[in-house]
Design a protein around this motif. Sequence first.
Motif, PDB file in Angstrom:
ATOM      1  N   LYS A 270       0.841  -1.194   0.000  1.00  0.00           N
ATOM      2  CA  LYS A 270       0.000   0.000   0.000  1.00  0.00           C
ATOM      3  C   LYS A 270       0.881   1.249   0.000  1.00  0.00           C
ATOM      4  O   LYS A 270       2.080   1.199   0.275  1.00  0.00           O
ATOM      5  CB  LYS A 270      -0.902   0.002   1.224  1.00  0.00           C
ATOM      6  CG  LYS A 270      -0.148   0.155   2.555  1.00  0.00           C
ATOM      7  CD  LYS A 270      -1.098   0.286   3.729  1.00  0.00           C
ATOM      8  CE  LYS A 270      -0.328   0.479   5.031  1.00  0.00           C
ATOM      9  NZ  LYS A 270      -1.210   0.723   6.184  1.00  0.00           N
ATOM     10  N   TYR A 291      -1.985  -2.685  -3.648  1.00  0.00           N
ATOM     11  CA  TYR A 291      -3.173  -2.708  -2.794  1.00  0.00           C
ATOM     12  C   TYR A 291      -3.691  -1.278  -2.638  1.00  0.00           C
ATOM     13  O   TYR A 291      -3.870  -0.583  -3.609  1.00  0.00           O
ATOM     14  CB  TYR A 291      -2.860  -3.390  -1.451  1.00  0.00           C
ATOM     15  CG  TYR A 291      -2.666  -4.890  -1.596  1.00  0.00           C
ATOM     16  CD1 TYR A 291      -3.652  -5.682  -2.177  1.00  0.00           C
ATOM     17  CD2 TYR A 291      -1.514  -5.521  -1.152  1.00  0.00           C
ATOM     18  CE1 TYR A 291      -3.495  -7.055  -2.328  1.00  0.00           C
ATOM     19  CE2 TYR A 291      -1.341  -6.892  -1.291  1.00  0.00           C
ATOM     20  CZ  TYR A 291      -2.336  -7.654  -1.889  1.00  0.00           C
ATOM     21  OH  TYR A 291      -2.173  -9.009  -2.042  1.00  0.00           O
ATOM     22  N   ASN A 292      -3.876  -0.815  -1.424  1.00  0.00           N
ATOM     23  CA  ASN A 292      -4.603   0.442  -1.238  1.00  0.00           C
ATOM     24  C   ASN A 292      -3.707   1.668  -1.366  1.00  0.00           C
ATOM     25  O   ASN A 292      -2.554   1.679  -0.925  1.00  0.00           O
ATOM     26  CB  ASN A 292      -5.264   0.451   0.135  1.00  0.00           C
ATOM     27  CG  ASN A 292      -6.367  -0.590   0.218  1.00  0.00           C
ATOM     28  OD1 ASN A 292      -6.756  -1.173  -0.799  1.00  0.00           O
ATOM     29  ND2 ASN A 292      -6.861  -0.838   1.413  1.00  0.00           N
ATOM     30  N   ASN A 294      -3.943   5.431  -0.038  1.00  0.00           N
ATOM     31  CA  ASN A 294      -4.677   6.301   0.882  1.00  0.00           C
ATOM     32  C   ASN A 294      -4.090   7.701   0.842  1.00  0.00           C
ATOM     33  O   ASN A 294      -2.892   7.881   1.065  1.00  0.00           O
ATOM     34  CB  ASN A 294      -4.596   5.755   2.315  1.00  0.00           C
ATOM     35  CG  ASN A 294      -5.120   4.343   2.417  1.00  0.00           C
ATOM     36  OD1 ASN A 294      -6.217   4.050   1.936  1.00  0.00           O
ATOM     37  ND2 ASN A 294      -4.331   3.460   3.012  1.00  0.00           N
ATOM     38  N   ASN A 313      -7.620   0.038  -4.288  1.00  0.00           N
ATOM     39  CA  ASN A 313      -8.652   0.919  -3.751  1.00  0.00           C
ATOM     40  C   ASN A 313      -8.008   2.271  -3.474  1.00  0.00           C
ATOM     41  O   ASN A 313      -7.024   2.350  -2.728  1.00  0.00           O
ATOM     42  CB  ASN A 313      -9.245   0.346  -2.460  1.00  0.00           C
ATOM     43  CG  ASN A 313     -10.055  -0.904  -2.732  1.00  0.00           C
ATOM     44  OD1 ASN A 313     -11.170  -0.841  -3.250  1.00  0.00           O
ATOM     45  ND2 ASN A 313      -9.468  -2.056  -2.415  1.00  0.00           N
TER      46      ASN A 313
END
Lengths: 503, 115
Positions: A270, A291-292, A294, A313
Amino acid sequence: MSILDGVSISSSSGIAFGSSNTIKLYVVLLNNSVNTIENDFLDKNAFHVKGYVHIQGSGSLNITSKQKSALKVSKDLFINDITLNVNGAAHGITAQSVTIDGASVSSTAIKDGIQAESSDNTTYNDAEGFVKLINTKYTANTNGDGIQADTYVYVSGGEQNIKTIGEFVSYSTSNMETYGLSTDDFKFVKSGSAYKRVAKDEIRYLSSSYYALANSVKGIKAGALEYDSDSDGEEDTVVTTNADYRIGIAHGAKLTIDSFDDCVHTNYGKVDLLRANLTLSTLDDGVHADYNLNINNASIIINSSYEGLEGANVTVDGSETNIVSNSDDDGINAASDLVSQTNITINDGYLRVYASGDGLDANTSLIFSGGTTVVEGPGSGNGSLDSDLVKFNGGIVFACSTSGMTEQMSATQATFVYQGSTFSSGALIAITLGSDTENPLFSYTLKQSCNQIIFSHPDLKQGSTYSIYNGSSSSATITMSSTLTKVGSSQGGPGGGGGHGPH
Amino acid sequence: MKKRTFPLLVVSALMLCGCSSSNVNLDENNYDTDPISGISDDGVANDYDSDYTKDSDVEIPSSFDSFSDNTISEAGHYYLQGSYPSISITASKNSEVYVYFRWSIHFFILWNCFW
């Protein structure tokens, strides 16, 4: 007078400064001293200590290796407060882990600027394989990654300027063998003297007109540990058990990256961008997380990219978030080979996305809950908003395109989709309640022409009529017949039409 | 050796506030390159900070251990000044070796006074 040069250690017969045993070494640079360590000997590092090293003080240290890495430490390396300049024919700095606090570090390297390599490639252990830069000024000019870490990278505060330059090689079986490349790596074409990324699905028949980067030249890269599970000489297994590969940039870090490859990249991991300032230019992705991804209260200016932001995401939070993305393909893309559900969620912040591909592209869902999002630019075959489901639950959204893709949409906040008149590049667009041009809900100067506008705003009310002004002329009126109102020639919805502007 | 420990980060709650403006003008340069200047904690520390604390103060001893032939073979404190063809540390495993580098400004002043 050599004494004027401070400590000067120069070897042409081996390691210039090093240890043969695993020791704990403290190097203190006194009284603003200027010190030099250099060597020029086959396959030998200039500074090579088999142990733990802590370099600190008020002075500066220049380390040069003309045939291998400048600074190599087999265990953990700590650098505090000093000015360190390294120049390596391989890596600039390489250690089991690297922590730099309050220092100024410049790395010029044929390989990685800073490399942190785990001792065990079959088990994830984030007590090693990491790079931490804390309130540190870091400058890198590399032909490898600016920073490469097996487990994670953490940048807290400070200022970092990374420039990477890579070598392109054309498609051939011999180049694949020589550089360990796969067919997917040949994703660039030559345009004049420059190279340009193309979509993988555009590459139907590989030929020598396709190019790959010979080695990784990312700005910052973390993960993933790989090992040869069947002893055939190929690393074929990725360590994923208990793995938490990650990159975190936070606490006001001001990061500028100009990179041939992705600027910020995690494999199997991430990326967290939290109160960070990033200015990015790249031929590939601005930020990529398997993966993510943020983003929270971060400023991210992507001057050029293939895809601006990519993660399985992507979540955007924080009222101070400010994103400007320029991309040849998708602006923000939720995609990953590792997960089946990919989503983009905009909760807060300001986003402006200029994309030649999809503006925001999420296979599963694209959710607007807050903030202000402006998307411009994609032409035929792409959409400003591309997802199996677009949800307008809050915030301000202004998305314009030509021949945009009509997606499955839902709205709990009033939203309209208008398609009809073409608005030219440079046009000042205003969306007003009726003809109240004194208090527009939204105004914006287009950078590209468009004929579709998707608009969602907390102040849109069902039953009210709104106008789209092109300069001083009303080009369309929209009566909000439902929470999600579609108007225009290709939408088949009610209402719409031209009008006259106020005088 | 005098040590000073700094707690690197103090985690505080992140206060998020929503976008309250309803009339928005996004004309040129309205928010292109506005940097975020403040530095505050936002929870990321838990994932990254572990237990690292800065340790940069070393008390300089009044005298130093000696070494010869460019080889440091024992744990101790060593002062380096001038030029060396190489420095090799052969101290035994897990020895703590302190090496101090210094620019010899005093020699420089002395040299110029008499030259």
